[in-house]
Motif scaffolding. Structure first.
Motif, PDB file in Angstrom:
ATOM      1  N   ILE A   1       0.831  -1.206   0.000  1.00  0.00           N
ATOM      2  CA  ILE A   1       0.000   0.000   0.000  1.00  0.00           C
ATOM      3  C   ILE A   1       0.865   1.255   0.000  1.00  0.00           C
ATOM      4  N   ALA A   2       0.525   2.179  -0.886  1.00  0.00           N
ATOM      5  CA  ALA A   2       1.125   3.515  -0.920  1.00  0.00           C
ATOM      6  C   ALA A   2       0.066   4.449  -1.494  1.00  0.00           C
ATOM      7  N   MET A   3      -0.704   5.097  -0.626  1.00  0.00           N
ATOM      8  CA  MET A   3      -1.814   5.948  -1.066  1.00  0.00           C
ATOM      9  C   MET A   3      -1.341   7.384  -1.238  1.00  0.00           C
ATOM     10  N   PRO A   4      -1.464   7.952  -2.455  1.00  0.00           N
ATOM     11  CA  PRO A   4      -1.006   9.329  -2.684  1.00  0.00           C
ATOM     12  C   PRO A   4      -1.737  10.336  -1.804  1.00  0.00           C
ATOM     13  N   LEU A   5      -0.969  11.297  -1.287  1.00  0.00           N
ATOM     14  CA  LEU A   5      -1.530  12.342  -0.425  1.00  0.00           C
ATOM     15  C   LEU A   5      -1.281  13.729  -0.996  1.00  0.00           C
ATOM     16  N   GLY A   6      -1.168  13.845  -2.314  1.00  0.00           N
ATOM     17  CA  GLY A   6      -0.965  15.146  -2.934  1.00  0.00           C
ATOM     18  C   GLY A   6      -2.221  15.641  -3.615  1.00  0.00           C
ATOM     19  N   GLY A   7      -2.136  16.858  -4.155  1.00  0.00           N
ATOM     20  CA  GLY A   7      -3.246  17.447  -4.890  1.00  0.00           C
ATOM     21  C   GLY A   7      -3.046  17.310  -6.386  1.00  0.00           C
ATOM     22  N   ILE A   8      -4.024  17.768  -7.156  1.00  0.00           N
ATOM     23  CA  ILE A   8      -3.899  17.730  -8.619  1.00  0.00           C
ATOM     24  C   ILE A   8      -2.775  18.664  -9.043  1.00  0.00           C
ATOM     25  N   GLY A   9      -1.771  18.101  -9.688  1.00  0.00           N
ATOM     26  CA  GLY A   9      -0.691  18.909 -10.225  1.00  0.00           C
ATOM     27  C   GLY A   9       0.313  19.406  -9.218  1.00  0.00           C
TER      28      GLY A   9
ATOM     29  N   ASP B   1       1.842  -2.929  25.164  1.00  0.00           N
ATOM     30  CA  ASP B   1       2.882  -2.288  25.954  1.00  0.00           C
ATOM     31  C   ASP B   1       2.811  -0.765  25.905  1.00  0.00           C
ATOM     32  N   VAL B   2       1.902  -0.238  25.095  1.00  0.00           N
ATOM     33  CA  VAL B   2       1.749   1.215  24.943  1.00  0.00           C
ATOM     34  C   VAL B   2       0.435   1.629  25.608  1.00  0.00           C
ATOM     35  N   PRO B   3       0.454   2.638  26.481  1.00  0.00           N
ATOM     36  CA  PRO B   3      -0.768   3.008  27.200  1.00  0.00           C
ATOM     37  C   PRO B   3      -1.803   3.738  26.349  1.00  0.00           C
ATOM     38  N   LEU B   4      -1.500   3.937  25.082  1.00  0.00           N
ATOM     39  CA  LEU B   4      -2.425   4.608  24.175  1.00  0.00           C
ATOM     40  C   LEU B   4      -2.761   3.709  23.002  1.00  0.00           C
ATOM     41  N   ARG B   5      -3.946   3.890  22.464  1.00  0.00           N
ATOM     42  CA  ARG B   5      -4.281   3.394  21.144  1.00  0.00           C
ATOM     43  C   ARG B   5      -4.221   4.587  20.198  1.00  0.00           C
ATOM     44  N   LEU B   6      -3.688   4.365  19.022  1.00  0.00           N
ATOM     45  CA  LEU B   6      -3.426   5.498  18.142  1.00  0.00           C
ATOM     46  C   LEU B   6      -4.078   5.282  16.786  1.00  0.00           C
ATOM     47  N   ARG B   7      -4.678   6.335  16.280  1.00  0.00           N
ATOM     48  CA  ARG B   7      -5.279   6.307  14.940  1.00  0.00           C
ATOM     49  C   ARG B   7      -4.719   7.480  14.136  1.00  0.00           C
ATOM     50  N   LEU B   8      -4.128   7.175  13.018  1.00  0.00           N
ATOM     51  CA  LEU B   8      -3.669   8.214  12.104  1.00  0.00           C
ATOM     52  C   LEU B   8      -4.722   8.406  11.023  1.00  0.00           C
ATOM     53  N   GLU B   9      -5.239   9.616  10.926  1.00  0.00           N
ATOM     54  CA  GLU B   9      -6.189   9.983   9.871  1.00  0.00           C
ATOM     55  C   GLU B   9      -5.458  10.867   8.876  1.00  0.00           C
ATOM     56  N   ALA B  10      -5.384  10.435   7.632  1.00  0.00           N
ATOM     57  CA  ALA B  10      -4.603  11.144   6.623  1.00  0.00           C
ATOM     58  C   ALA B  10      -5.455  11.406   5.393  1.00  0.00           C
ATOM     59  N   PHE B  11      -5.299  12.594   4.805  1.00  0.00           N
ATOM     60  CA  PHE B  11      -6.024  12.895   3.575  1.00  0.00           C
ATOM     61  C   PHE B  11      -5.433  14.134   2.921  1.00  0.00           C
ATOM     62  N   ASN B  12      -5.814  14.340   1.685  1.00  0.00           N
ATOM     63  CA  ASN B  12      -5.625  15.585   0.961  1.00  0.00           C
ATOM     64  C   ASN B  12      -6.990  15.926   0.381  1.00  0.00           C
ATOM     65  N   PRO B  13      -7.447  17.174   0.499  1.00  0.00           N
ATOM     66  CA  PRO B  13      -8.813  17.513   0.069  1.00  0.00           C
ATOM     67  C   PRO B  13      -9.094  17.127  -1.384  1.00  0.00           C
ATOM     68  N   LEU B  14     -10.257  16.528  -1.604  1.00  0.00           N
ATOM     69  CA  LEU B  14     -10.711  16.158  -2.947  1.00  0.00           C
ATOM     70  C   LEU B  14     -12.168  16.579  -3.067  1.00  0.00           C
ATOM     71  N   VAL B  15     -12.405  17.618  -3.872  1.00  0.00           N
ATOM     72  CA  VAL B  15     -13.744  18.182  -4.037  1.00  0.00           C
ATOM     73  C   VAL B  15     -14.036  18.278  -5.526  1.00  0.00           C
ATOM     74  N   PRO B  16     -14.749  17.308  -6.103  1.00  0.00           N
ATOM     75  CA  PRO B  16     -15.058  17.384  -7.533  1.00  0.00           C
ATOM     76  C   PRO B  16     -15.703  18.718  -7.898  1.00  0.00           C
ATOM     77  N   GLY B  17     -15.345  19.219  -9.059  1.00  0.00           N
ATOM     78  CA  GLY B  17     -15.848  20.514  -9.498  1.00  0.00           C
ATOM     79  C   GLY B  17     -15.008  21.677  -9.033  1.00  0.00           C
ATOM     80  N   ASN B  18     -14.076  21.435  -8.104  1.00  0.00           N
ATOM     81  CA  ASN B  18     -13.226  22.496  -7.578  1.00  0.00           C
ATOM     82  C   ASN B  18     -11.774  22.035  -7.657  1.00  0.00           C
ATOM     83  N   ALA B  19     -11.144  22.304  -8.781  1.00  0.00           N
ATOM     84  CA  ALA B  19      -9.773  21.832  -8.992  1.00  0.00           C
ATOM     85  C   ALA B  19      -8.786  22.530  -8.083  1.00  0.00           C
ATOM     86  N   ASP B  20      -9.081  23.764  -7.665  1.00  0.00           N
ATOM     87  CA  ASP B  20      -8.161  24.456  -6.765  1.00  0.00           C
ATOM     88  C   ASP B  20      -8.171  23.840  -5.375  1.00  0.00           C
TER      89      ASP B  20
END
Length: 846
Positions: free
Chosen positions: A22-30, A132-151
């Motif tokens: 797995i390698a999910m892109p986290l960039g924007g258009i262009g 062994d770790v006193p926390l549970r951890l969740r990483l939430e990752a994204f780059n905005p994707l809004v169809p109709g709005n290329a900027d």
């Protein structure tokens, strides 16, 4: 078990060995991109104007000691207990060996024992836990994707939210520490701690040197957290002591002891830490952003020149980036994105929820969204005027196959349905710049800078005809007839080129007999279904566009040649099971227009090799499926079309490939199911067929599968799509990278075609008509400028529908639901963003 964020949709979850690729892109258009690995690691840093598909090994990035440009750590302790430190990643997966030990980045650090990757592109959640770790951890990752709005969908940012969960009954002190390497290039590199504008973090920049170098620019590691400590520069020490001292520093008190300010980045790395106390039974988020700004993009093949300072790229070949015209530097990206981050996430969530909540099969949703990521990789870029260009795909460190190749980009439908303005910008390049002003030949690989393009390149038969079809599609989706009329002279010349002496249809009978360079990277000689379908579709599209442009005589010519060519194709190429290629040697080069022939095909024109011949080709009806997308109807006899699709499935589909012989590239093998490029069920295989006949390529598979969906054979179409996605399962291959001639291949964005095929969605912006052929259903719709959902149900002989516009607006005159439900608004009906329209109509048999 770590709880995932229920507000974020999930299409598929990956665990254990299925995390490996797995390698999910986290960039924007262009903008270029960095990818999120299945373990939560960041890899494939492709932000410096070229691909860098090198994974994470100790030789990458010139970082022999560490192997990757980034590292995130968590340091936590319950009050009164010792601190525990972990890399914010799942454990490394085999293989571990290397001549000097494990080759993975930061390989000796402890990691979380259990890891799950949840995804619905562009949203990813990496859930980590360890007893062994006193926390549970969740990483939430994204780059905005809004169809109709290329900027909004073109921001150079990776958003990383670390959500720390405390399952215990006492508070936990926690620090998340991010470390980032200064990847800029200049006479010097500086790392600086800055704060302000509601953020604080590291500003990494190049200073002096070649300010036009690809790598000249800036990067930031930012956080919105309040309690921050920083080490702007790791000390320049040998034997990996900087990493050791960083770990010791964190373990001592959970903070960094660096001195804020500007420091020379001789050792490249800097670190930023955010500290919180997580109350018992609750979750606390810490948000980091990685931003970048590298303005110096060069053309497809920049020249090197000698200067007193050494070799450099020729400034005349610099084309720049659109995204860097919007921001001053990487700090400015963060300054402008962070205040808007909640809205950007909300708009992204609205899209992904609407799409994932529709009645489309899960495998179709996955194929469409995962391949949409290609728009946001180094395959695609935007020049400063906003125009979208693309490679065919990406080699590990360079683009692969230049020029927004027409015959490859013909297949994709993601761009027009999600970002119509970008699709129209591509058509403008094709007809206003790449089409020769006199001959009408269209360069199928456009030159950059654009002022160098004069239509002097070679013309591809399928590429040129497909561009005519796409111009029609963009016109009908946008409803902009003034835009069409501006392109019409170029469109007409492009079609007329088929009729020039030595051209594809020199005798004007509606049949392509000439030298036809095409997407198989060879020339076909004589009539064949693949080129003929594109041509017939172009004739039909040109007929309609000619009428809109007031060119009735030309429209009549197109209609006459379409009817003649369609009839001839059915009578002469259909063999009762599928359409064949009738090879007609041209005899000599004198019979061939020079713009139509490259040096990649047959050498002996009296006995040309590298032909299709009697083969059953996977995408022999590609022109027909594009015609369906465009609403142009049947180009060939319907019964022949449907028989051919059944034959493609019968002859070309393999449940496994254990016995399959393939002398070329391998994209499927062993126990994997696939649709072969071509087979010869009736014999007659040429000694040297076209080169790719034994291969498997997903873009072609999608073309056939989505056509099956359009013809109503849903079971067959889904069977093919499911076979594709089973091969991209995270263990065998990366789910976000369907390769062909390069990574993130543009043709695979044909996966989006399944979306309108299954719902029967049709939007005509000229007639302001919206339609859904399949009733009942809850369907996602998009037309490149607006999108939403339509929930349709049959109720006692009537059809009820609720249309939601979630982005943009619709101007309607008619709404069709199923085969007979229809509503008209003679004066028009506007549906604004955020509004709904509820209708009831008679449904007949629907």
């Amino acid at each position: 078990m770590v709880r995932r964020n229920r507000r974020w949709p999930v299409l598929r979850s990956y665990r254990r060995e299925f995390l490996t690729r797995i390698a999910m892109p986290l960039g924007g258009i262009g903008t270029g991109t960095v990818s999120l690995g299945g373990r939560g690691n960041l890899l494939d840093w492709e932000i410096r104007n070229r691909p860098n598909k090198t994974g994470e090994t100790a030789e990458n990035y010139g970082l022999r000691d560490y192997g990757a440009p980034s590292l995130f750590l968590v340091c936590a302790r319950r009050l009164g207990e010792a601190r525990v430190l972990r890399a914010v990643e799942g454990v490394l997966r085999p293989p571990y060996e290397g001549s000097h030990g494990c080759q993975a980045a930061f390989h000796g650090l402890p990691r979380f024992r259990r890891c799950t990757f949840h995804a619905a592109y562009p949203l990813a959640q990496v859930c980590l836990e360890d007893e062994d770790v006193p926390l549970r951890l969740r990483l939430e990752a994204f780059n905005p994707l809004v169809p109709g709005n290329a900027d909004d969908s073109g921001l150079p940012v990776a958003v990383l939210r670390f959500v720390l969960g405390n399952p215990g009954d006492t508070p936990v002190e926690a620090t998340v520490c991010g470390s980032l390497c200064n990847l800029t290039a200049g006479a010097e590199r500086s790392n600086r701690f800055r704060e302000g504008d509601g953020m604080r973090g590291l500003f990494l920049a190049a200073e002096g040197g070649d300010v036009l170098a690809r790598e000249f620019g800036s990067m930031c590691l930012l956080t919105t957290a309040e309690d921050v400590s920083c080490k702007p520069v790791w000390p320049a020490e040998s034997w990996r002591r900087p990493l050791l001292h960083l770990l010791d520093d964190l373990a001592e008190d959970g903070r960094l002891d660096g001195v804020p300010g500007t420091q020379n980045a001789a050792s490249l790395f800097g670190s930023l830490a955010a500290s919180v106390v997580v109350p018992p039974g609750s979750e606390t988020p810490i948000t980091f952003l990685i931003t970048w700004h590298f303005p110096n993009r060069y053309n497809w093949a920049p020249r090197e020149i000698e200067t007193p300072a050494g070799k450099r790229l020729d400034p005349e070949d610099r084309i720049g980036n659109y995204y860097t015209t919007r921001f001053a530097d990487a700090w400015d990206v963060g300054r402008r994105v962070i205040p808007d981050l909640a809205r950007l996430e909300s708009d992204t969530l609205r899209f992904v929820r609407a799409f994932c909540g529709s009645d489309l099969p899960a495998v179709v949703k996955e194929a469409a969204l995962c391949n949409a990521s290609t728009l946001r990789t180094e395959t695609c870029f935007r020049t400063p005027d906003g125009t979208l260009y693309g490679w065919e795909g990406c080699s590990p460190t360079s683009g692969c196959c230049s020029g927004t190749c027409t015959h490859v980009w013909n297949y994709e439908t993601t761009t027009p349905f999600l970002f119509g303005d970008l699709a129209r910008s591509m058509r403008e390049v094709e007809f206003l710049h790449a089409t020769h002003p006199e001959t009408g030949a269209m360069s199928f690989r456009v030159q950059l800078p654009l002022d160098r393009e004069r239509g002097q390149g070679k013309a591809a038969a399928d590429g040129q005809m497909g561009c005519i079809l796409k111009a029609y599609r963009e016109w009908r989706l946008s409803g902009d007839t003034a835009w069409l009329r501006g392109l019409w002279p170029g469109i007409r010349r492009a079609l007329e080129f088929a009729w020039v002496p030595g051209g594809w249809d020199a005798d004007g009978d509606g049949v392509m007999e000439g030298c036809q360079h095409n997407t198989m990277d060879v020339e076909y000689y004589g009539p064949n279904p693949q080129m003929q379908g594109w041509y017939l579709g172009a004739l039909r599209a040109a007929e309609e566009m000619a009428l809109a442009a007031g060119d009735a005589d030309f429209a009549a010519t197109c209609r006459r040649r379409f009817e003649q060519g369609s009839r001839w194709t059915d009578e002469n190429l259909f063999n009762g099971e599928y359409y064949e290629h009738e090879i007609r040697p041209p005899g000599s080069a004198a019979a061939i227009h020079p713009a139509t022939r490259l040096s990649m095909g047959a050498g002996d024109l009296a006995r040309p090799d590298l032909q299709l011949g009697a083969g059953c080709l996977v995408d022999q009806l590609v022109g027909q499926v594009v015609a369906h997308v465009c609403g142009l109807g049947y180009l060939l006899r319907r019964d022949h079309v449907q028989t051919t699709l059944r034959s493609i499935l019968r002859f070309n589909f393999r449940e496994d490939l254990h016995a399959h012989v393939n002398h070329m590239r391998t994209f499927a093998l062993n126990d994997e199911a696939a649709l072969l490029m071509a087979t010869y069920p009736r014999g007659g295989r040429p000694t040297s067929p076209f080169p790719y006949f034994s291969e498997v390529m997903t873009g072609f598979e999608y073309a056939a599968a989505t056509h099956m969906l359009y013809e109503g054979d849903v079971e067959a179409g889904l069977r093919v799509i499911a076979a594709i996605r089973a091969r991209y399962d995270g263990q065998r291959r990366n789910p976000f990278n369907e390769a062909e001639c390069g990574n993130h291949y543009a043709r695979a964005m044909a996966a989006w075609t399944a979306v309108p095929a299954l719902s029967g969605f049709r939007w005509d912006g000229v007639d302001r008509h919206l339609g859904f052929a399949r009733v009942p259903g809850n369907w996602f719709w998009s037309n490149g400028r607006a999108w939403g959902t339509c929930r349709i149900r049959a109720d006692r002989g009537r059809i009820r529908a609720r249309l939601l516009v979630l982005y943009g607006q619709l101007e309607l005159r008619t709404l069709a639901l199923g085969p007979s439900g229809r509503i008209e608004w003679p004066r028009g009906k506007r549906v604004e963003q955020g509004s709904r329209l509820e209708v009831v109509c008679g449904g007949g048999d629907a």
